[in-house]
Design a protein around this motif. Structure first.
Motif, PDB file in Angstrom:
ATOM      1  N   HIS A 113     -10.169   7.247  -8.369  1.00 28.93           N
ATOM      2  CA  HIS A 113     -11.361   6.470  -8.694  1.00 28.93           C
ATOM      3  C   HIS A 113     -10.898   5.101  -9.179  1.00 28.93           C
ATOM      4  CE1 HIS A 113     -13.596  10.253  -8.459  1.00 28.93           C
ATOM      5  NE2 HIS A 113     -12.557  10.769  -9.093  1.00 28.93           N
ATOM      6  N   ALA A 173       0.811   4.630  -2.279  1.00 24.01           N
ATOM      7  CA  ALA A 173       0.690   5.946  -1.647  1.00 24.01           C
ATOM      8  C   ALA A 173       1.755   6.902  -2.186  1.00 24.01           C
ATOM      9  CB  ALA A 173       0.805   5.812  -0.130  1.00 24.01           C
ATOM     10  N   ALA A 197      -4.321   4.830  -1.467  1.00 25.59           N
ATOM     11  CA  ALA A 197      -5.022   6.092  -1.708  1.00 25.59           C
ATOM     12  C   ALA A 197      -5.560   6.680  -0.413  1.00 25.59           C
ATOM     13  CB  ALA A 197      -6.150   5.875  -2.705  1.00 25.59           C
ATOM     14  N   GLU A 198      -5.954   5.816   0.507  1.00 30.37           N
ATOM     15  CA  GLU A 198      -6.486   6.291   1.786  1.00 30.37           C
ATOM     16  C   GLU A 198      -5.416   6.987   2.631  1.00 30.37           C
ATOM     17  OE1 GLU A 198      -8.285   2.980   3.719  1.00 30.37           O
ATOM     18  OE2 GLU A 198      -9.999   2.887   2.344  1.00 30.37           O
ATOM     19  N   MET A 199      -4.161   6.734   2.307  1.00 30.21           N
ATOM     20  CA  MET A 199      -3.070   7.388   3.020  1.00 30.21           C
ATOM     21  C   MET A 199      -2.833   8.809   2.514  1.00 30.21           C
ATOM     22  SD  MET A 199      -0.282   4.280   3.071  1.00 30.21           S
ATOM     23  CE  MET A 199      -0.691   2.638   3.684  1.00 30.21           C
ATOM     24  N   THR A 200      -3.520   9.194   1.449  1.00 22.41           N
ATOM     25  CA  THR A 200      -3.328  10.515   0.847  1.00 22.41           C
ATOM     26  C   THR A 200      -4.663  11.263   0.782  1.00 22.41           C
ATOM     27  OG1 THR A 200      -3.799   9.946  -1.462  1.00 22.41           O
ATOM     28  CG2 THR A 200      -1.619   9.379  -0.626  1.00 22.41           C
ATOM     29  N   ASP A 201      -4.596  12.499   0.400  1.00 22.08           N
ATOM     30  CA  ASP A 201      -5.807  13.304   0.194  1.00 22.08           C
ATOM     31  C   ASP A 201      -6.154  13.414  -1.288  1.00 22.08           C
ATOM     32  OD1 ASP A 201      -6.090  13.867   2.920  1.00 22.08           O
ATOM     33  OD2 ASP A 201      -4.658  15.530   2.794  1.00 22.08           O
ATOM     34  N   ALA A 219       0.827  -1.209   0.000  1.00 22.19           N
ATOM     35  CA  ALA A 219       0.000   0.000   0.000  1.00 22.19           C
ATOM     36  C   ALA A 219       0.861   1.260   0.000  1.00 22.19           C
ATOM     37  CB  ALA A 219      -0.933  -0.011   1.204  1.00 22.19           C
ATOM     38  N   MET A 240      -6.155   0.729  -3.152  1.00 20.59           N
ATOM     39  CA  MET A 240      -7.165   1.502  -2.427  1.00 20.59           C
ATOM     40  C   MET A 240      -6.651   1.917  -1.052  1.00 20.59           C
ATOM     41  SD  MET A 240     -10.563  -0.671  -3.543  1.00 20.59           S
ATOM     42  CE  MET A 240     -11.790   0.484  -2.921  1.00 20.59           C
ATOM     43  N   ALA A 241      -5.933   1.021  -0.393  1.00 19.52           N
ATOM     44  CA  ALA A 241      -5.358   1.344   0.913  1.00 19.52           C
ATOM     45  C   ALA A 241      -4.315   2.454   0.782  1.00 19.52           C
ATOM     46  CB  ALA A 241      -4.733   0.105   1.539  1.00 19.52           C
ATOM     47  N   PRO A 275      -7.761  12.468  -4.816  1.00 16.50           N
ATOM     48  CA  PRO A 275      -8.935  11.712  -5.264  1.00 16.50           C
ATOM     49  C   PRO A 275      -8.583  10.682  -6.339  1.00 16.50           C
ATOM     50  CG  PRO A 275      -8.971  13.925  -6.203  1.00 16.50           C
ATOM     51  CD  PRO A 275      -7.815  13.880  -5.255  1.00 16.50           C
TER      52      PRO A 275
END
Length: 285
Positions: free
Chosen positions: A114, A73, A106-110, A69, A103-104, A112
């Motif tokens: 898809h 990121a 991406a959650e570590m960043t702001d 992940a 997906m994990a 966007p």
């Protein structure tokens, strides 16, 4: 500096055409291949041909793993400086944790991002990105493009002749009973990525010659029934087989556009040298 509207992120199981390789907005994240303690990055420091050579001499069978992940990121953080958003298209989540890892990350960043589960691999990912770029040119938003691509995955068609049954078995993609029967009877299994993204055996043929004709017949049927205009013949270190299949196909369907190419090293770990796959999209309304 003004940001560009959209970046594309794919994993290395995609068929990376020259156009995608040289496209300034496409970012390819490599999966990992492990020979014991030695780790290689797919497409970066281990080519498909090098993979097959190493398998022949290695004491241990190789394993594959998705990028961490944190790797995703880093990529998302980097491209956030130059883009408003990204669309990430990955191989089927039924066969790999790559999408979940992405997906994990991406959650570590702001930033966007898809996500699109291709429910496929190789050309299945490639064509989704190409289609998405076409949609972007019409002014559709990243959200609209991603949702359209999720629907478009149902148009994917594929038939795969596995080159090495033992590699599919060792890689955990085939049951012991299937492997035993296939080896004993010299059966050539035809497998398929289903519309749900799962790998399943759909037919078995007694000789490679008949298996190759099977692929030609399925493509010809789709040409007649669906009006397809382009098909991809992907192979595992077997350009001669792909050429043979292309020649047979041209005899039967002369007007069909045929593109040949290698499957990635990651896919080669599981499918093996000698694999030949026919892949295409049905262009439905």
């Amino acid at each position: 500096m003004e940001k560009k509207p959209l970046a594309w992120v794919v994993d290395s199981t995609a068929f990376i055409t020259d156009e995608l390789k040289n496209h300034p907005d496409v970012y390819v994240i490599p999966l990992n291949i492990h020979f014991g303690d030695q780790q290689y990055q797919d497409g970066i420091d281990l080519t498909p041909e090098e993979l097959y050579q190493k398998i022949e001499t290695a004491e241990e069978f190789p394993k594959t793993s998705q990028p961490a992940a944190g790797e995703f990121a880093k990529v998302f953080e980097s491209i956030s400086e130059r883009y408003d958003a990204a669309i990430a298209v990955h191989l089927t989540a039924k066969l790999s944790g790559t999408l979940a890892s992405s997906m994990a990350g991406a959650e570590m960043t702001d930033f966007p991002v898809h996500f699109v589960d291709s429910n496929s691999l190789s050309v299945g990912i490639t064509r989704l990105v190409e289609r998405g770029m076409e949609l972007a040119e019409t002014g559709k938003s990243p959200e609209e493009i991603a949702e359209t691509l999720k629907t478009y995955t149902s148009n994917f068609r594929n038939y795969i002749l596995i080159g090495e049954l033992d590699q599919l078995y060792k890689g955990g993609r085939m049951s012991g009973v299937q492997f035993f029967l296939g080896s004993m009877l010299k059966i050539k299994p035809i497998v398929q990525i289903t519309p749900e993204g799962e790998l399943q055996a759909i037919d078995k043929v007694r000789s490679e010659k008949k298996a190759m004709q099977y692929l030609v017949d399925r493509i010809s049927e789709s040409y007649q029934n669906d009006g397809i205009s382009k098909v991809y013949l992907m192979h595992g270190g077997s350009q001669d087989k792909a050429d043979e299949l292309q020649a047979s196909l041209k005899e039967q369907v002369p007007s069909l556009e045929v593109v040949t190419g290698d499957i990635s090293s990651t896919l080669g770990v599981h499918a093996g040298r000698g694999t030949v796959a026919a892949l295409w999209f049905v262009e439905k309304d």
